[in-house]
Design a protein around this motif. Structure first.
Motif, short mmCIF file in Angstrom:
data_model
loop_
_atom_site.label_atom_id
_atom_site.label_comp_id
_atom_site.label_asym_id
_atom_site.label_seq_id
_atom_site.Cartn_x
_atom_site.Cartn_y
_atom_site.Cartn_z
N GLN A 16 0.83 -1.20 0.00
CA GLN A 16 0.00 0.00 0.00
C GLN A 16 0.87 1.25 0.00
O GLN A 16 1.84 1.36 0.74
CB GLN A 16 -0.94 0.03 1.20
N LEU A 17 0.49 2.22 -0.86
CA LEU A 17 1.22 3.49 -0.96
C LEU A 17 0.48 4.61 -0.25
O LEU A 17 1.08 5.38 0.50
CB LEU A 17 1.42 3.86 -2.44
N LYS A 18 -0.82 4.75 -0.50
CA LYS A 18 -1.63 5.78 0.14
C LYS A 18 -2.74 5.12 0.93
O LYS A 18 -3.42 4.22 0.43
CB LYS A 18 -2.24 6.73 -0.89
N ASN A 19 -2.93 5.61 2.14
CA ASN A 19 -4.01 5.08 2.97
C ASN A 19 -5.01 6.21 3.25
O ASN A 19 -4.85 6.99 4.16
CB ASN A 19 -3.47 4.51 4.28
N ALA A 77 16.98 1.30 -6.98
CA ALA A 77 16.13 0.99 -8.13
C ALA A 77 14.76 1.62 -7.94
O ALA A 77 14.23 1.65 -6.84
CB ALA A 77 16.00 -0.52 -8.32
N GLN A 78 14.21 2.11 -9.04
CA GLN A 78 12.88 2.71 -9.03
C GLN A 78 11.84 1.66 -9.42
O GLN A 78 12.08 0.82 -10.29
CB GLN A 78 12.84 3.89 -10.00
N ASP A 79 10.69 1.69 -8.75
CA ASP A 79 9.56 0.80 -9.04
C ASP A 79 9.87 -0.66 -8.74
O ASP A 79 9.28 -1.56 -9.35
CB ASP A 79 9.12 0.94 -10.50
N LYS A 100 22.04 -3.89 4.07
CA LYS A 100 20.97 -3.06 4.62
C LYS A 100 19.97 -2.75 3.50
O LYS A 100 20.35 -2.26 2.45
CB LYS A 100 21.55 -1.77 5.21
N LEU A 101 18.69 -3.01 3.77
CA LEU A 101 17.62 -2.83 2.79
C LEU A 101 16.69 -1.72 3.24
O LEU A 101 16.46 -1.53 4.44
CB LEU A 101 16.83 -4.12 2.60
N SER A 102 16.13 -1.00 2.27
CA SER A 102 15.16 0.05 2.59
C SER A 102 14.19 0.21 1.42
O SER A 102 14.56 -0.01 0.27
CB SER A 102 15.86 1.38 2.90
N ASP A 103 12.95 0.59 1.75
CA ASP A 103 11.91 0.88 0.75
C ASP A 103 11.28 2.22 1.08
O ASP A 103 10.89 2.46 2.23
CB ASP A 103 10.82 -0.20 0.76
N VAL A 122 7.44 2.73 -5.46
CA VAL A 122 8.45 2.38 -4.46
C VAL A 122 9.84 2.64 -5.02
O VAL A 122 10.13 2.31 -6.18
CB VAL A 122 8.31 0.89 -4.05
N ILE A 123 10.69 3.24 -4.20
CA ILE A 123 12.11 3.39 -4.51
C ILE A 123 12.87 2.53 -3.49
O ILE A 123 12.80 2.79 -2.29
CB ILE A 123 12.57 4.85 -4.44
#
Length: 567
Positions: A195-198, A304-306, A331-334, A341-342
């Protein structure tokens, strides 16, 4: 002439009063200095709840200062490209733990006058100007379903590759007053979703009527090629419209998506990465003169984008006969944005050369599929050749993996600007810093006697003769020794020696202890045979040294003198 006890007490009370007055004065001056420094970095920011809108959307434009102002905000520059519907101003002042904070905020409701890339021009308050702010306005979509309320769903594309990001947007429009209702989350078959927008809420004018809009969005990644159908969504609830409460049921249209398989020309041994943009960079941390046994720190950044970070490939460097590699956990991040998502992955590794001469670290290549050009691309970190000098004899490097004093690091740097600074401001900064230092010295002298008594009482309350028999890091080294993990013991010992450099230096000053550690390094860096008792011997020596340090510390603490004037 000797003072009487009464005179002595009066003198001590006067001295304490002077100290407290001086401490209070210094605190006041430091507060004033903080306020002045804060005032020197005034800012005016502009933001909106979203930057991609449609014609008819009502946008909440937030204009905010980080200082209190009583000036009026001139909104006339907006009128060229936007219609101003309403303005509300608020001020907030707070003092938390001595930190003063004030801000002034304007909430301005605007709607665009035209389609295209529009610009909120710089606005000015108290001679402070904001930065230009872009908004992208598209044509209003024709739904043909207008009424008291309706649902609308859409996808960012009708054709996508397997594992490519697709954004699904659901909007609920209504007139009147919302009472209650619910919408279930969408179903994405054979897909991973995020989910991006809630529930973002805004207003939109359609055919002269002002609708309230609720918006949700998801990013989903199809895992199977073929035809993907997203079933319609339903809303059930109640609205009050023109004084009448209505039971409402709305349904969106089903959506169909064509999912294409991985391109046949893409390398089979490479991770499939469908993305419009991929960046691969690195930082190096190396000594000025690299020798055998020294360490190089290499940090690789992949963005990476998307894509989600779980889709990013592993990044590794295989060991060779000329060097060892000690990687850290990646180390991972979103980061969720309106566009999707980037993702990012950071891999840090220590590289230790094992022989003198020139060693070449191989290139790192990552293939990816450009979803805009529909072609394969490859990002490459080129090979790097290093000149390695022989190690110094005897080796005295206690912590081979720790950055040395002569190391330089390649990294991004930022500069700090103080705005309208001058020699007078710098002089005042020095004066206040000196006064602050004097305040700390007086405070330390005031607290020294009482803290000594409290520390002694606290130590006496601890049961047993030893507080901690073995440090947790040393216990970790011993656990790795039992597991016969030579590399793990070496890394854990380096971590301990960096944390307690004095203890490490004292430990290695013993010829027996130094010999054990040299045997471990010779095994790792020069492929010598590791003795059966080397790891256990290092563990036992560390335990004995730590216990000895603990006993010496206790004896020194017992020899401390009591204060002359106990409090």
């Amino acid at each position: 002439m000797a003072m009487t006890p009464v005179q002595f007490l009066q003198s001590a009370a006067t001295e304490r009063l002077k100290r407290k007055w001086l401490v209070s004065a210094m605190a006041f001056l430091m507060a004033m200095f903080t306020l002045n420094a804060f005032a020197a970095t005034k800012t005016l920011t502009v933001s909106t709840d979203r930057q991609k809108v449609e014609m008819g959307d009502v946008i909440d434009l937030v204009i905010q200062t980080n200082f209190q102002t009583f000036d009026d905000l001139d909104l006339s520059p907006l009128k060229d490209q936007f219609k101003i519907l309403g303005t509300q101003r608020s001020t907030n002042v707070s003092i938390v733990n001595g930190n003063y904070k004030a801000l002034t905020r304007w909430d301005v409701n605007i709607t665009p006058k035209q389609i295209g890339e529009l610009m909120v021009p710089p606005l000015t308050v108290d001679s402070i100007s904001s930065q230009p702010y872009k908004l992208y306005v598209s044509a209003m979509k024709k739904t043909g379903r207008q009424g008291v309320s309706f649902l609308e769903s859409s996808v960012s594309t009708n054709k996508a590759y397997v594992q490519q990001q697709v954004i699904y947007t659901l909007k609920y429009y209504h007139l009147g007053r919302f009472i209650d209702g619910n919408i279930r989350p969408p179903i994405f078959k054979n897909s991973i979703n995020k989910q991006l927008k809630n529930q973002v809420n805004y207003q939109k004018t359609i055919n002269g009527q002002l609708y309230q809009v609720y918006e949700w969005s998801w990013a989903f990644y199809p895992q199977k090629s073929g035809t993907l159908t997203i079933p319609p969504e339903e809303f059930d609830g109640r609205l009050q419209y023109r004084g009448v409460i209505k039971m409402i049921r709305n349904t969106s249209q089903p959506l169909t998506l064509k999912v294409m398989p991985q391109d046949a020309s893409y390398p089979k041994d490479q991770t499939w990465l469908p993305t419009p943009q991929l960046n691969l960079t690195q930082d190096w941390q190396t000594p000025d003169k690299l020798r055998v046994g020294d360490s190089i720190t290499r940090t690789i950044h992949l963005q990476a984008q998307d894509l989600m970070s779980s889709q990013l490939p592993d990044i590794s460097l295989e060991e060779q006969g000329s060097f060892h590699v000690y990687p850290d956990d990646p180390k991972l991040s979103d980061q969720e944005t309106d566009e999707g998502v980037i993702s990012a992955k950071t891999v840090k590794m220590a590289i230790v050369p094992l022989e003198a001469g020139k060693i070449t670290l191989p290139p790192i290549k990552i293939s990816w599929w450009n979803t805009q050009t529909h072609k394969q691309e490859t990002s490459v970190l080129p090979a790097k050749t290093l000149e390695v000098l022989p190690s110094l004899k005897p080796q005295t490097n206690l912590t081979p993996l720790a950055p040395q004093a002569n190391q330089t690091k390649v990294s991004h740097e930022t500069t700090v600007s103080l705005g309208k600074s001058s020699w007078l401001w710098q002089a005042l900064t020095g004066v206040f810093a000196l006064l602050w230092l004097v305040t700390l010295i007086l405070y330390w002298r005031e607290r020294k006697q009482s803290s000594h008594v409290k520390t002694k009482q606290a130590n006496q309350s601890v049961s047993g003769s030893e507080k901690i028999s073995v440090h947790p890091t040393i216990r970790q080294i011993c656990d790795l020794s039992s597991a016969k993990d030579a590399k793990g013991v070496y890394l854990a010992f380096n971590h301990w020696s960096q944390t307690f450099p004095d203890n490490a230096q004292q430990f290695l000053s013993s010829p027996d202890n130094a010999a054990i550690f040299e045997d471990l390094k010779a095994h790792l860096f020069h492929q010598t045979t590791l003795g059966e008792q080397t790891l256990n011997g290092l563990c036992g020596a560390l335990k004995a040294a730590e216990n000895q340090n603990s006993k010496v510390s206790d004896k020194q603490e017992g020899r401390q003198l009591d204060p002359i004037y106990p409090t």
